[in-house]
Write an enzyme that holds these catalytic residues in place. Structure first.
Site, PDB file in Angstrom:
ATOM      1  N   GLY A   6     -13.394 -32.582  44.487  1.00 52.70           N
ATOM      2  CA  GLY A   6     -12.551 -33.701  44.087  1.00 52.70           C
ATOM      3  C   GLY A   6     -11.886 -33.901  45.942  1.00 52.70           C
ATOM      4  N   GLY A   8     -14.040 -32.819  48.534  1.00 58.30           N
ATOM      5  CA  GLY A   8     -15.393 -32.943  49.588  1.00 58.30           C
ATOM      6  C   GLY A   8     -16.819 -32.390  48.889  1.00 58.30           C
ATOM      7  N   ASP A 413      -8.129 -24.364  33.945  1.00 58.33           N
ATOM      8  CA  ASP A 413      -8.506 -24.976  33.807  1.00 58.33           C
ATOM      9  C   ASP A 413      -9.656 -25.051  33.704  1.00 58.33           C
ATOM     10  OD1 ASP A 413      -9.876 -28.331  34.094  1.00 58.33           O
ATOM     11  OD2 ASP A 413     -10.525 -28.145  35.556  1.00 58.33           O
TER      12      ASP A 413
END
Length: 1358
Positions: A6, A8, A413
């Site tokens: 997100g 790099g 997550d």
């Protein structure tokens, strides 16, 4: 490069030294210089902070992280057009980072291009959204499309690697404009040619971007409607249906698996090379980009889930879901003018405005490199995962999660794509981009972990009745999803996050995700639509597919418990591991059997086991982590306040004849420790012999052991030491300071010991009453003497409790339950909660009511004892308790402290080892929410039972001594002292003298004069142990500062120097004020070269320039003495001062009732003597009307010939007394018109020297210079506030006699008492007598003892 995250990219790298492969994530951000941007950097480092605390076999290993700075200008064409998707799938097919490689933010560097212009690409198939569609290009052209207005840009990019390019239009483009100007200028030329093609595009279900993807751009928020209407009308003219993005709150869904389009909509293929992924990248005007990429990455505000599984490449962005707190990151910075960036690095516009170079920071995170695949790859394989393998992988996941949760980290997550599989087919949990540290853990977790049998009694089955009738979570409106906690992947997200029905969530959110994952491991889906429908039914109603529950009952039970909508009903990782539902590994069974054998300390294998355990070496990461230094560091002022608090307490203890005795830090486990009320929080360790040792939970048990082991029969001791509380595994135990005072003695003297201990409590509360109540309103603020201090001491006697419970009808088997429950009354529970708990334990309502009648009553001690004596007359077991209380009342009345004590039968404290008398000192701190709120400061009691239990020979227990003690919560007192100091100093320096005042602080015209005097005393009270702080301005001058400090150290002045540079005088003064340093010496390079230093007194804010050679003399004269330190001088009573001054001012009289007649040297009673001056603010005696040679003797109100020797300090703050040739004259109404005004010299500061004549006796010549300085300092303090006439001189005799000898000396012309002194002192006293007679013409003489550095004022001799 192996992946793209997100923020790099992730690269596969090999270390040149060890030749091993590592995965390194590179994250590029702006170089922030504004302190306001620091929180953004901290958020970006969250993953680093999280990973650094984890080290487990089944968790991705973190090695290190670092930041590199660079200055970015326009990048080269090669650098600026790095293709992040061309060879992506080739790399991803081999690497476990493939799941985070494709779906990412825009590949355009913010510093490579100043802006983007719009270009169009026709989109067809299932990826068209609302007619406008997503822009998709194949791998060959790698085209991008920008949708933007002046403040918002939307980047739509995608990649395709195979023949699926036939599905798309490769040579057509189309512009979606959200601005009228952009629409008119750029899209008209291309929209007509695409109209017919565009009509064939099927409509897609549109969805709103979830709160996770909303940037915090609040600009142009009100322009949304106008922009939308304008753009809609224009796009309508061009025959296209466009979608307007308002403030980046709307997005497109390219993941609904609608297969009702043309035949080209067949991109979902079993062939991995035919896969396709689309991404939506958004950036606001500030350059913040947000991306919606995957089928499981966005929670739509419409309440639906994007469940398309078209990404057979298993692309899962490893940072593709964001919390709102991550939305502040700026990763792109586009200007208003935009361009199209194509694969050949050519810009579509002719001009571009260059931006100046910016400093950028690149964060590198080095992690473990794992090849192979993820759990998602195993689930998607044909045939799925075998049952035995599924349980093996589940156990590894649970063990890894157990370690993560033990570090107080929530993953948030958890999904198959974030669970990697290494070469040995073992689990590696990764992707901690959304993990949060220190999140609140649910109360149920704490209760379950503290219950010994919780794991065995866990309920792993939950009824579907509780969830079947509830509204499905997909029916939620937009508002229900706009919560901060709305993070994670939808299908794996727990209901409490989606429904916002809880403010805090804990580790149970990961357990819910685990339930979905385990179901996918156990059930093979045939199509994506089947997966979507089954998972929805499972989440909504816990409805399993047909036949699943009957064929897989164990899996069903685990999944049902994990997917419970009530978080408290979900098992924790520890409970799941110990539940027995997970098949144990063979090595676990073998190990358990081995432990049963070698756990016996008597066998040789036990020693071998301990030896091996203690030979283990810590991992290098544990050595470098801060886990075992996690106790917070304290400010210097906190440490100073702690030391001063201990010093004040120590004075009280020493006054009672106690000595400090410390006990060993570690002591072995014993049954007493195990039954301690805080046993669950005791810090336990294992030594090399296998002995379980404890760190002290309190200081009472170690002292009781010390008494028994060393057979102490009588002692009065105090101690300041640390106590400890257990922390999470891997963290240092929590440290607290505690103070104990104990008295050990024979049993017959126990009642006197009880009274003295209670006296100690009273003295401590009185000593700290200002600090404990200084911030209270009303009469309790201030010094404390003007109003009632609202502290009380509650007392109880355990000998009464059993009788009272029997009187209430409580059975003996419930006694312990009642004691344990009521013990929480004053600090954890209120009475309603106590009553409810007693009822839950089986006590009837009537019995609870009877208990309440007794336990809720409290009153004055003597009165309550009388009432209890008549009430419990029939209970023999209460006789001892009543007798002890009656004796206590008598003893407290004898020492006059009885009014502070209350009898409170509900006081139960450490019932396990206290017996007889118990007590607690508390203060009332009412609040609006809790008017009866109290805070316990001290507690204690008699612990004879504890001493008996520790005695090795119970047969001698009758001869065992008794002990009583009190425990002080030192940290509470220290914090009160610190807060009170800060409160006073804040008020102090707001009202002190400033340069704007026209009158100096000592002037009567200065309205702040009284405040200043009070503030000075406040400042002195909290003065630091450092007297002088040496620092420099402009240059460091370290060597010079050391020289000045050494000069001060040699003279015994406490000084310190700064090792840092200061650039502002105000910073120096502020530092000194905060740390209570009274003086500061400031060095400047040029001034120092000529020997000049700047000195400032912090409390009065007065500055002066002092020559370096005079610096020591200056501070010896000006030294301020802290009231808490050992003063050279001490105050005296105002009556003694009045006697002295009254006698001196009686011109020509014989004193008050004396027989001296008209003698000019009258002694007020026939005997010359010595007297000292003490501090007083009230000495308004008659005026001295003339300057005759009258003198005064030593007179006092008692008209006796004996003088009261008084110590020498005096400080007149608001008086004007004259030292003239006739002696000391008190002139309260002195004015400039007085006859003596012309002869008066007013000294503004006590540092100015008086005119003196000094005679030395028994002093070496070499020391006279230094002694003269000390004498001047003593006189300046002795006569502070006095005014000396020009013609007057103070006569001083400096002697090496002790102060006590001078004080007791009595001399007159008729007799003296020299003969009573020792022979050693007689010769010196005769010399002193001769000098006194030489100066008998003078009204008084000051005799200074250099041995004790104290002075005595000796009146005239007749």
């Amino acid at each position: 490069m192996i992946g793209k995250g997100g923020f790099g990219v992730v690269v596969k790298s090999r270390n040149k030294l060890d030749c091993r492969y590592y995965a390194i994530k590179k994250i590029k951000t702006k170089g922030y210089t504004d302190s306001n941007q620091e929180p953004l950097t901290n958020k970006l480092l969250r993953e680093v902070t999280t990973l650094s605390r984890l080290h487990h076999q089944f968790v991705v290993r973190y090695y290190q992280a670092w930041i590199e700075k660079s200055c970015d200008s326009f990048q080269s064409l090669e650098e600026g057009n790095e293709d992040l998707s061309g060879d992506l799938e080739t790399d991803a097919s081999e690497d476990w980072f493939m799941q985070s490689s494709i779906n990412s933010r825009s590949i355009i560097s913010r510093d490579s291009y100043s802006g983007l212009s719009t270009s169009n690409s026709n989109v067809g198939g299932a990826n068209n959204t609302a007619g406008g569609g997503d822009s998709v290009s194949n791998a060959n052209s790698n085209k991008s499309m920008i949708v933007g207005n002046n403040n918002k840009k939307l980047t739509l990019s995608s990649s395709n690697t195979s023949s699926s390019s036939s599905l798309l239009s490769n040579n057509k483009s189309k512009i979606l404009n959200t601005s009228k100007s952009t629409s008119t200028n750029t899209s008209t030329s291309t929209s007509t040619s695409n109209t017919n093609k565009n009509k064939k595009i099927s409509k897609k279900k549109k969805s709103k971007l979830s709160p996770l993807m909303k940037p915090k751009n609040k600009k142009n928020k009100n322009n949304g409607e106008s922009e939308q209407s304008s753009s809609d009308s224009e796009n309508g003219e061009n025959g296209m249906k466009s979608r307007i993005i308002e403030n980046a709150s709307d997005s497109y869904s390219d993941d609904d698996n609608n297969n009702n389009n043309d035949s080209n909509n067949n991109y979902h293929s079993d062939n991995e090379s035919d896969s396709f992924s689309g991404s939506i990248s958004m950036s606001d005007g500030n350059g913040s980009g947000y991306e919606a990429t995957d089928d499981e990455d966005i929670i739509n505000n419409s309440g639906s889930f994007d469940d398309n599984e078209n990404d057979d490449d298993d692309e899962e962005d490893d940072d593709d879901e964001y919390d709102e707190e991550d939305d502040d990151y700026e990763t792109f910075d586009f200007q208003d003018k935009s361009r199209v960036v194509s694969n050949n690095s050519k810009l579509s516009t002719s001009s571009s405005r260059k931006k100046p170079p910016k400093e950028t920071h690149t964060l590198y995170i080095q992690m473990e490199y794992c090849s192979k695949k993820t759990l998602k790859t195993l689930i998607d394989n044909v045939g799925g995962i075998a049952e035995e393998e599924a349980f093996r992988l589940l156990r590894q996941i649970v063990e890894g999660l157990n370690h993560i949760h033990s570090q107080q980290i929530i993953h948030r997550d958890l999904k198959p794509a974030n669970i990697f599989i290494d070469n040995e087919q073992n689990v590696k949990i990764g992707d901690f981009g959304l993990a949060t540290s220190g999140a609140p853990v649910s109360k149920s977790d704490d209760l379950n972990s503290s219950t010994s049998n919780a794991a065995n009694n866990i309920n792993l089955s939950s009824s579907t009745n509780s969830t079947a009738q509830q509204t499905p979570m997909w029916d939620l409106n937009d508002e229900n999803l706009s919560m901060t906690g709305g993070v994670g992947t939808p299908f794996y997200c727990c209901p409490e996050i989606l429904e916002k029905n809880t403010k805090h969530y804990g580790t149970k959110v990961d357990m819910y995700s685990l339930g979905i994952i385990f179901f996918e491991m156990c059930f093979q889906f045939q199509t994506q639509m089947e997966r979507s429908n089954i998972l929805r039914d499972l989440r909504d109603n816990l409805k399993f597919p047909p036949g699943f529950e009957s064929t897989k009952p164990d899996q069903t039970q685990i999944i049902r418990s994990l997917l419970s909508r009530d978080p408290t009903q979900r098992p924790s990782t520890k409970q799941l591991l110990e539940s027995g539902l997970l098949p144990s590994k063979m090595e676990d069974d073998i190990l358990k059997e081995a432990i049963k054998t070698i756990a016996n300390p008597t066998i040789s294998l036990f020693s071998y086991l301990m030896e091996k355990l203690f030979c283990l070496s810590n991992d290098e990461h544990i050595m470098s982590r801060y886990l075992y230094t996690s106790n917070p560091s304290l400010t210097p002022m906190h440490l100073i306040c702690r030391e001063k608090t201990f010093s004040r307490l120590e004075k009280i203890f020493l006054n009672h004849g106690s000595i400090r005795i410390d006990t060993p830090t570690l002591f072995p486990k014993n049954p007493t420790n195990s039954t301690h009320p805080g046993a669950a929080n005791v810090a336990k360790f294992l030594d090399e012999s296998g002995t379980v040792v404890y760190l002290p939970y309190d200081l009472t048990i170690p002292w009781a052991r010390h008494v028994v082991i060393h057979n102490i029969q009588q002692a009065k001791r105090y101690t300041f030491s640390k106590v400890y509380r257990r922390s999470q595994p891997g963290f240092s135990p929590k440290e607290l300071y505690e103070c104990d005072f104990d008295i050990i003695g024979p049993s017959k003297s126990r009642h006197i010991s009880d009274a003295e201990t209670l006296r100690i409590i009273i003295e401590i509360m009185e000593e700290f009453k200002d600090e404990l109540f200084g911030n209270n309103s009303g009469s309790n603020s201030g010094s404390g003497s003007g109003g009632s201090i609202n502290y009380k001491i509650r007392i109880n006697h355990y000998g009464l409790l059993d009788s009272i419970l029997s009187e209430c009808g409580v059975e003996k088997r419930f006694f312990t339950v009642v004691y344990q429950t009521v013990a929480q009354l004053h600090w954890r529970l209120n009475w309603a909660q106590v009553a409810q708990s007693l009822k839950e334990h089986g006590l009837s309502a009537s019995i609870v009511s009877n208990i309440s009648t007794y336990f809720r009553q409290r009153g004055e001690l003597a009165q309550c004892v009388t009432q209890l004596e008549s009430l419990l007359a029939n209970h023999k077991e209460a006789t001892t308790g009543i007798s002890d209380l009656k004796i206590l009342v008598r003893n407290l009345q004898m020492i006059n402290i009885i009014p502070r004590f209350l009898l409170d039968l509900s006081l139960i404290h450490n019932h396990q080892y206290y017996e007889g008398l118990v007590f607690q000192a508390y203060i009332e701190r009412p609040t609006l929410s809790n008017p009866s709120r109290t805070e316990i400061i001290m507690s204690g009691g008699r612990y004879d039972k504890l001493i008996k239990s520790l005695h090795p020979n119970p047969s001698l227990s009758n001869n065992i001594v008794s002990g009583v003690g009190v425990t002080l919560a030192c940290e509470k007192i220290v914090n009160s002292v610190l807060n009170y100091r800060q409160h006073l100093l804040n008020n102090c320096f707001n009202t002190t003298y400033t340069r704007r005042n026209k009158d100096p602080p000592n002037s009567n015209n200065n309205p702040n004069n009284n405040n200043l005097n009070n503030n000075v005393s406040i400042f002195t009270k909290f003065q630091s142990h450092i007297e002088v702080f040496v620092c420099s301005l402009g240059s460091s001058l370290l060597g010079e500062k050391l020289q000045v400090a050494s000069q001060l150290w040699s003279a015994g002045i406490k000084a310190d120097y700064s090792q840092t540079d200061y650039y502002s005088s105000e910073d120096i003064y502020s530092n000194c004020r905060e740390n209570g340093i009274p003086w500061v010496v400031i060095l400047r390079e040029k001034a120092f070269q000529i020997g000049k230093l700047k000195v400032k007194q912090i409390e009065t804010r007065q500055e002066r320039t002092v020559a370096r050679k005079d610096l020591v003399d200056f501070f010896l004269k000006s030294r301020k003495h802290n009231v808490d330190s050992k003063n050279i001088i001490q105050n005296t009573s105002s009556s003694d001062l009045s006697n002295l001054i009254g006698g001196i001012n009686n011109s020509g009289s014989g004193g008050s009732g004396g027989s001296g007649g008209g003698s000019s040297m009258s002694s007020g009673g026939g005997g010359g003597g010595n007297s000292n001056i003490g501090g007083s603010d009230h000495h308004h005696h008659g005026h001295h009307s003339n300057q005759s040679t009258s003198s005064s003797g030593n007179s006092n109100n008692s008209n006796t010939q004996q003088t009261s020797p008084i110590q020498h300090h005096v400080h007149f703050s608001n008086t004007k007394s004259i030292i003239g040739s006739s002696g000391i004259i008190s002139n309260a109404t002195f004015s400039g018109g007085s006859s003596s005004s012309s002869n008066i010299i007013h000294f503004d500061e006590p540092t100015d020297s008086f005119s003196t004549q000094i005679v030395y006796q028994g002093v070496e010549e070499i020391k006279k210079s230094k002694i003269e300085t000390l004498v001047q300092t003593s006189l300046s303090k002795l006569f502070r506030g006095f005014i000396q006439s020009k013609s007057s001189t103070i006569r001083v005799i400096v002697t090496d006699l002790a102060y006590s000898v001078i004080r007791d000396l009595q001399i007159s012309e008729s007799h003296d008492n020299i003969s009573k002194f020792q022979r050693v002192s007689k010769e010196k006293l005769l010399q002193l007598k001769n000098q006194i007679f030489k100066w008998k013409v003078y009204p008084f003489i000051v005799i200074h003892s250099i041995k004790d550095d104290k002075s005595v004022i000796f009146n005239s001799v007749v």
